[in-house]
Enzyme design. Structure first.
Site, PDB file in Angstrom:
ATOM      1  N   ASP A 114       0.817  -1.216   0.000  1.00 41.02           N
ATOM      2  CA  ASP A 114       0.000   0.000   0.000  1.00 41.02           C
ATOM      3  C   ASP A 114       0.847   1.261   0.000  1.00 41.02           C
ATOM      4  O   ASP A 114       0.460   2.275  -0.590  1.00 41.02           O
ATOM      5  CB  ASP A 114      -0.911   0.033   1.230  1.00 41.02           C
ATOM      6  CG  ASP A 114      -1.912  -1.108   1.259  1.00 41.02           C
ATOM      7  OD1 ASP A 114      -1.934  -1.909   0.306  1.00 41.02           O
ATOM      8  OD2 ASP A 114      -2.670  -1.201   2.239  1.00 41.02           O
ATOM      9  N   ASP A 192      -2.841   5.113  -3.250  1.00 40.28           N
ATOM     10  CA  ASP A 192      -2.221   3.968  -2.599  1.00 40.28           C
ATOM     11  C   ASP A 192      -1.479   3.206  -3.685  1.00 40.28           C
ATOM     12  O   ASP A 192      -2.000   3.002  -4.794  1.00 40.28           O
ATOM     13  CB  ASP A 192      -3.273   3.057  -1.966  1.00 40.28           C
ATOM     14  CG  ASP A 192      -3.705   3.530  -0.591  1.00 40.28           C
ATOM     15  OD1 ASP A 192      -3.406   4.680  -0.227  1.00 40.28           O
ATOM     16  OD2 ASP A 192      -4.389   2.744   0.111  1.00 40.28           O
ATOM     17  N   HIS A 241      -7.980  -0.510  -4.060  1.00 36.52           N
ATOM     18  CA  HIS A 241      -6.885  -1.375  -4.494  1.00 36.52           C
ATOM     19  C   HIS A 241      -7.318  -2.295  -5.630  1.00 36.52           C
ATOM     20  O   HIS A 241      -8.354  -2.965  -5.570  1.00 36.52           O
ATOM     21  CB  HIS A 241      -6.290  -2.177  -3.344  1.00 36.52           C
ATOM     22  CG  HIS A 241      -5.773  -1.301  -2.253  1.00 36.52           C
ATOM     23  ND1 HIS A 241      -5.463  -1.782  -0.993  1.00 36.52           N
ATOM     24  CD2 HIS A 241      -5.518   0.040  -2.206  1.00 36.52           C
ATOM     25  CE1 HIS A 241      -5.037  -0.773  -0.230  1.00 36.52           C
ATOM     26  NE2 HIS A 241      -5.059   0.336  -0.954  1.00 36.52           N
ATOM     27  N   ASP A 243      -5.885  -5.029  -6.739  1.00 32.75           N
ATOM     28  CA  ASP A 243      -5.473  -6.431  -6.714  1.00 32.75           C
ATOM     29  C   ASP A 243      -6.533  -7.413  -6.229  1.00 32.75           C
ATOM     30  O   ASP A 243      -6.209  -8.564  -5.904  1.00 32.75           O
ATOM     31  CB  ASP A 243      -4.154  -6.611  -5.941  1.00 32.75           C
ATOM     32  CG  ASP A 243      -4.142  -5.932  -4.593  1.00 32.75           C
ATOM     33  OD1 ASP A 243      -5.210  -5.505  -4.121  1.00 32.75           O
ATOM     34  OD2 ASP A 243      -3.044  -5.811  -4.012  1.00 32.75           O
ATOM     35  N   CYS A 346      -0.908  -7.956  -0.861  1.00 34.06           N
ATOM     36  CA  CYS A 346      -0.879  -6.781   0.020  1.00 34.06           C
ATOM     37  C   CYS A 346       0.261  -6.869   1.035  1.00 34.06           C
ATOM     38  O   CYS A 346       0.881  -5.861   1.366  1.00 34.06           O
ATOM     39  CB  CYS A 346      -2.203  -6.649   0.779  1.00 34.06           C
ATOM     40  SG  CYS A 346      -3.638  -6.340  -0.263  1.00 34.06           S
TER      41      CYS A 346
END
Length: 364
Positions: A114, A192, A241, A243, A346
């Site tokens: 992040d 991020d 995010h 992902d 992450c």
């Protein structure tokens, strides 16, 4: 050998930063959480009820369970030949302030993906939109200084002020069929690092509640003509995010989330040139519904090379699909880490992969 060298998500992994859970604090600042955590989340309800009680750490039981999974993950990585680095201990429980705002504590050091973006030999500090993550980069400073002394490039995006102007005070989650809107404004660049994934010269990003258009544009200008940044649209109303939505796996292979994006939403040049795999429906344990992360956490894998892939061991359908697609899954227990904000992708930052800058798409 370069100390920092990573251009994509799949070259042979040689060195990685892995998060740590020591001293992890439950977030107390809820402005972005209200937009990114599903409204029916038991976690969010509990935190809103406790918002006047001050800072509080995660329980010893939760941290111990997470540490056990983390230790197994590190053991596997080391057995696979990967060098492990971890951030320093940090006083996460301490309150802090600027002349304009204050928070009662930091969050944790569990998710290096992040806070830092690696592009080739450059480490870029992300200008994060969370006030309680404003100093989350500090536990990594020892490692950053070491990499810098060995020749790596070290950049920090403009430090955000995080004033009230950055946040929509009247934000309401858009309903189905309504145009997407976000809790963050364009007051200043924020992003991020986990909203970006890398495919050599081509980098994919999503606009989310923590990454605004100004942040995307800052990175585009910073990287210049050497790289091409492509925005991917998500249908997720709690977007935070990329992902768990759009994940390159290896040259010519992409995994996407059919709930968060339509097949047609994948850039046309990717659809025409790569094999596109639809992510299997995740195995969702009853307790997982209480955790403030996407239920599609089975997409949050880590590639060790173009075949080996770290997968949570409970995700049996995903593991079988990966085998069918020609990958070599390495199952590992990790669901006790979820409550700290993520899974394998992450929890890591691939600092050195054995590869060089290439173009994997013909855009002529």
């Amino acid at each position: 050998m370069k100390p920092v060298n990573s251009y994509n998500e799949w070259d042979l992994l040689e060195e990685v930063i892995v998060g740590r859970l020591d001293g992890a604090m439950i977030p107390t600042w809820q402005t972005i959480a209200r937009a990114t955590v599903p409204p029916d989340s038991e976690y969010l309800k509990k935190r809103i009820e406790e918002r006047d009680r001050g800072a509080s750490p995660y329980s010893e039981e939760l941290i111990a369970a997470g540490q056990k999974d983390l230790a197994e993950f590190i053991h596997i990585l080391e057995a696979e030949g990967v060098k492990i680095r971890q951030p320093d201990l940090y006083p996460l429980s301490q309150s802090y302030s600027t002349p304009y705002w204050s928070v009662e504590s930091s969050f944790c050091s569990a998710n290096p993906r992040d806070v830092l973006l690696v592009i080739g030999d450059e480490l870029i500090e992300a200008p994060m939109a969370h006030r309680d993550r404003h100093y989350e980069i500090h536990p990594y400073r020892t490692i950053l200084k070491e990499y810098f002394s060995q020749g790596a490039r070290w950049t920090s995006a403009p430090r955000p002020e995080l004033l009230d102007d950055l946040y929509d005070a009247n934000y309401q989650l858009p309903g189905e069929g309504e145009e997407m809107r976000y809790v963050t404004t364009e007051f200043e660049p924020t992003f991020d690092a986990a909203d970006f994934v890398r495919c050599g010269r081509d980098i994919f990003v999503q606009r989310s509640h923590v990454t605004n258009q100004s942040g995307i544009e800052w990175l585009r200008r910073h990287l210049g003509d050497k790289y091409r940044i492509h925005e991917v649209k998500t249908k997720c109303r709690q977007a935070c995010h990329i992902d768990t939505t759009f994940m390159p796996m290896a040259p010519g292979k992409l995994l996407y989330n059919p709930k968060f994006m339509d097949y047609e939403g994948i850039p046309e040049f990717v659809r025409k040139q790569w094999d596109i795999f639809e992510c299997p429906t995740p195995v969702i344990l009853d307790w997982q519904k209480k955790v403030p992360i996407s239920q599609w956490i089975n997409m949050n894998f880590l590639m060790l090379d173009e075949e080996r892939i770290m997968v949570e061991k409970s995700q049996v359908h995903t593991i079988q699909a990966f085998k069918d697609w020609g990958f070599k899954p390495i199952p590992c227990p990790f669901f006790n880490y979820y409550i700290f904000g993520g899974s394998f992708h992450c929890a890591t930052l691939d600092v050195r992969r054995r590869g060089e800058l290439k173009s994997y798409f013909d855009l002529s």
